[in-house]
Design a protein around this motif. Structure first.
Motif, PDB file in Angstrom:
ATOM      1  N   THR A  50       1.343   5.468  12.289  1.00  0.00           N
ATOM      2  CA  THR A  50       1.430   3.898  11.388  1.00  0.00           C
ATOM      3  C   THR A  50       2.823   3.325  11.713  1.00  0.00           C
ATOM      4  O   THR A  50       3.876   3.981  11.844  1.00  0.00           O
ATOM      5  CB  THR A  50       1.147   3.988   9.940  1.00  0.00           C
ATOM      6  N   LEU A  51       2.939   2.073  11.680  1.00  0.00           N
ATOM      7  CA  LEU A  51       4.316   1.307  11.428  1.00  0.00           C
ATOM      8  C   LEU A  51       3.942   0.102  10.698  1.00  0.00           C
ATOM      9  O   LEU A  51       2.887  -0.404  10.409  1.00  0.00           O
ATOM     10  CB  LEU A  51       4.439   0.757  13.138  1.00  0.00           C
ATOM     11  N   ILE A  68      -3.239  -9.319   9.053  1.00  0.00           N
ATOM     12  CA  ILE A  68      -4.356  -8.831   9.852  1.00  0.00           C
ATOM     13  C   ILE A  68      -3.804  -7.509  10.489  1.00  0.00           C
ATOM     14  O   ILE A  68      -2.883  -7.575  11.274  1.00  0.00           O
ATOM     15  CB  ILE A  68      -4.876  -9.600  10.929  1.00  0.00           C
ATOM     16  N   PRO A  69      -4.495  -6.427  10.408  1.00  0.00           N
ATOM     17  CA  PRO A  69      -3.725  -5.085  11.143  1.00  0.00           C
ATOM     18  C   PRO A  69      -4.144  -5.133  12.542  1.00  0.00           C
ATOM     19  O   PRO A  69      -5.065  -5.661  13.055  1.00  0.00           O
ATOM     20  CB  PRO A  69      -4.469  -3.871  10.478  1.00  0.00           C
ATOM     21  N   ILE A  70      -3.200  -4.516  13.261  1.00  0.00           N
ATOM     22  CA  ILE A  70      -2.985  -4.281  14.792  1.00  0.00           C
ATOM     23  C   ILE A  70      -3.280  -2.766  15.122  1.00  0.00           C
ATOM     24  O   ILE A  70      -2.574  -2.014  14.472  1.00  0.00           O
ATOM     25  CB  ILE A  70      -1.596  -4.735  15.325  1.00  0.00           C
ATOM     26  N   VAL A  82      -1.791   2.385  13.951  1.00  0.00           N
ATOM     27  CA  VAL A  82      -2.179   0.963  13.025  1.00  0.00           C
ATOM     28  C   VAL A  82      -0.847   0.505  12.521  1.00  0.00           C
ATOM     29  O   VAL A  82       0.030   1.003  12.026  1.00  0.00           O
ATOM     30  CB  VAL A  82      -3.101   1.403  11.823  1.00  0.00           C
ATOM     31  N   ILE A  83      -0.785  -0.992  12.763  1.00  0.00           N
ATOM     32  CA  ILE A  83       0.318  -1.756  12.406  1.00  0.00           C
ATOM     33  C   ILE A  83      -0.007  -2.637  11.031  1.00  0.00           C
ATOM     34  O   ILE A  83      -0.559  -3.491  11.315  1.00  0.00           O
ATOM     35  CB  ILE A  83       0.935  -2.276  13.472  1.00  0.00           C
ATOM     36  N   THR A  84       0.570  -2.465  10.021  1.00  0.00           N
ATOM     37  CA  THR A  84       0.374  -3.187   8.852  1.00  0.00           C
ATOM     38  C   THR A  84       1.524  -3.634   8.119  1.00  0.00           C
ATOM     39  O   THR A  84       2.610  -3.270   8.379  1.00  0.00           O
ATOM     40  CB  THR A  84      -0.655  -2.329   7.999  1.00  0.00           C
ATOM     41  N   ASN A  85       1.370  -4.395   6.985  1.00  0.00           N
ATOM     42  CA  ASN A  85       2.461  -4.600   6.150  1.00  0.00           C
ATOM     43  C   ASN A  85       2.924  -3.368   5.304  1.00  0.00           C
ATOM     44  O   ASN A  85       4.011  -3.318   5.094  1.00  0.00           O
ATOM     45  CB  ASN A  85       2.188  -5.771   5.152  1.00  0.00           C
ATOM     46  N   THR A  86       2.150  -2.730   4.929  1.00  0.00           N
ATOM     47  CA  THR A  86       2.258  -1.460   4.430  1.00  0.00           C
ATOM     48  C   THR A  86       1.757  -0.114   4.990  1.00  0.00           C
ATOM     49  O   THR A  86       0.316  -0.120   4.970  1.00  0.00           O
ATOM     50  CB  THR A  86       1.744  -1.287   2.882  1.00  0.00           C
ATOM     51  N   PRO A  87       2.638   0.652   5.544  1.00  0.00           N
ATOM     52  CA  PRO A  87       2.147   2.027   6.330  1.00  0.00           C
ATOM     53  C   PRO A  87       1.033   2.634   5.612  1.00  0.00           C
ATOM     54  O   PRO A  87       1.240   2.941   4.253  1.00  0.00           O
ATOM     55  CB  PRO A  87       3.322   2.902   6.613  1.00  0.00           C
ATOM     56  N   GLU A  88      -0.262   3.243   5.923  1.00  0.00           N
ATOM     57  CA  GLU A  88      -1.204   4.040   5.443  1.00  0.00           C
ATOM     58  C   GLU A  88      -0.418   5.418   5.290  1.00  0.00           C
ATOM     59  O   GLU A  88       0.450   5.971   6.066  1.00  0.00           O
ATOM     60  CB  GLU A  88      -2.334   4.234   6.354  1.00  0.00           C
ATOM     61  N   ALA A  89      -0.840   6.243   4.226  1.00  0.00           N
ATOM     62  CA  ALA A  89      -0.336   7.663   4.068  1.00  0.00           C
ATOM     63  C   ALA A  89      -1.029   8.373   5.410  1.00  0.00           C
ATOM     64  O   ALA A  89      -1.776   8.362   5.763  1.00  0.00           O
ATOM     65  CB  ALA A  89      -0.846   7.986   2.567  1.00  0.00           C
TER      66      ALA A  89
END
Length: 254
Positions: free
Chosen positions: A195-196, A222-224, A247-254
């Protein structure tokens, strides 16, 4: 002949993480093992992957780059002015879109090409509401010619269309299975990020997509999802939250 007639729309997409997505495929992917141009065998493999998820009820649209035919920022452009080179690149994306449409309809998937540059004889003009209706009816929509203006990449075009279509995710199908700390083809010690955040991509200059595309996805939330389109079944697995990807989002997944 395959049946590409419109029906009542797709069946509900059960068991999928994302129900409406935009798939961005680089033009280089369509080269296959060739040095340049379009390898229709490779186009057919990508079409099969898209068809599988479309038949499961996932609403999917595509943006395809033109680097396999012409890239404005390359030696191919020579000393040509940037605007002219970019317009030539847009024409290359239209050629790729028509090749993909042919491959999809050959296997029975109703497909529409919408061009940001009017070309009434070969494609629909880009009309947002019409594109939305196509998706709702289970058709695959391919957006060609970027945003219709020079100085914008197909990454920016993909980000814009994903936002306009209200997509759940922007999927970037590449030749590697995610985003790495370095080019894994050149550096054996490169490791893959699971994740990023958008900001990390920008600050680390990871070059997943151009900065304007990353910024737009950050603003819209929108995630990339970056994955290898070359691996058989990878698109279906990614849509189910399985397989290998970044996955690139505003908040990285655990």
């Amino acid at each position: 002949m395959p049946d590409t007639r419109d029906h009542d729309g797709p069946k509900p997409a059960h068991g999928f993480r994302y129900n409406r997505v935009l798939l961005k495929v680089s033009g280089e992917v369509l080269m296959g093992d060739q040095a340049y141009g379009i390898d229709m065998k490779t186009v057919g493999l990508v079409a099969e992957a898209v068809a599988k998820v479309a038949r499961e009820g996932v609403e999917i649209c595509l943006v395809i780059g033109g680097g396999n035919i012409f890239r404005g920022l390359s030696k191919a452009a020579g000393d040509m002015d940037r605007a002219s080179a970019d317009y030539m690149g847009m024409l290359a994306t239209i050629m790729n879109a028509l090749a993909m449409q042919s491959a999809l309809e050959k296997i029975g998937v109703a497909t529409r090409v919408q061009s940001a540059i009017p070309m009434a004889a070969i494609a629909e003009p880009y009309i947002r509401r019409r594109a939305m209706r196509h998706l709702e009816k289970g058709r695959v929509v391919i957006f060609a010619a970027g945003v219709g203006a020079p100085f914008f990449t197909t990454d920016s075009g993909a980000a814009l269309r994903a936002a306009e279509m209200g997509c759940d995710a922007l999927l970037k199908g590449t030749s590697v299975d995610g985003v790495y700390t370095a080019d894994p083809k050149k550096d054996a010690s490169a490791t893959r990020y699971k994740t990023l955040t958008y900001q990390e991509v920008l600050s680390k200059d990871l070059r997943v997509m151009d900065a304007s595309a990353i910024s737009m996805m950050r603003d819209t939330g929108i995630p990339i999802v970056v994955f290898s389109i070359r691996e058989e079944g990878s698109l279906l697995r990614v849509l189910k939250g399985e397989g290998v990807y970044t996955v690139i989002t505003n908040t990285p997944e655990a």
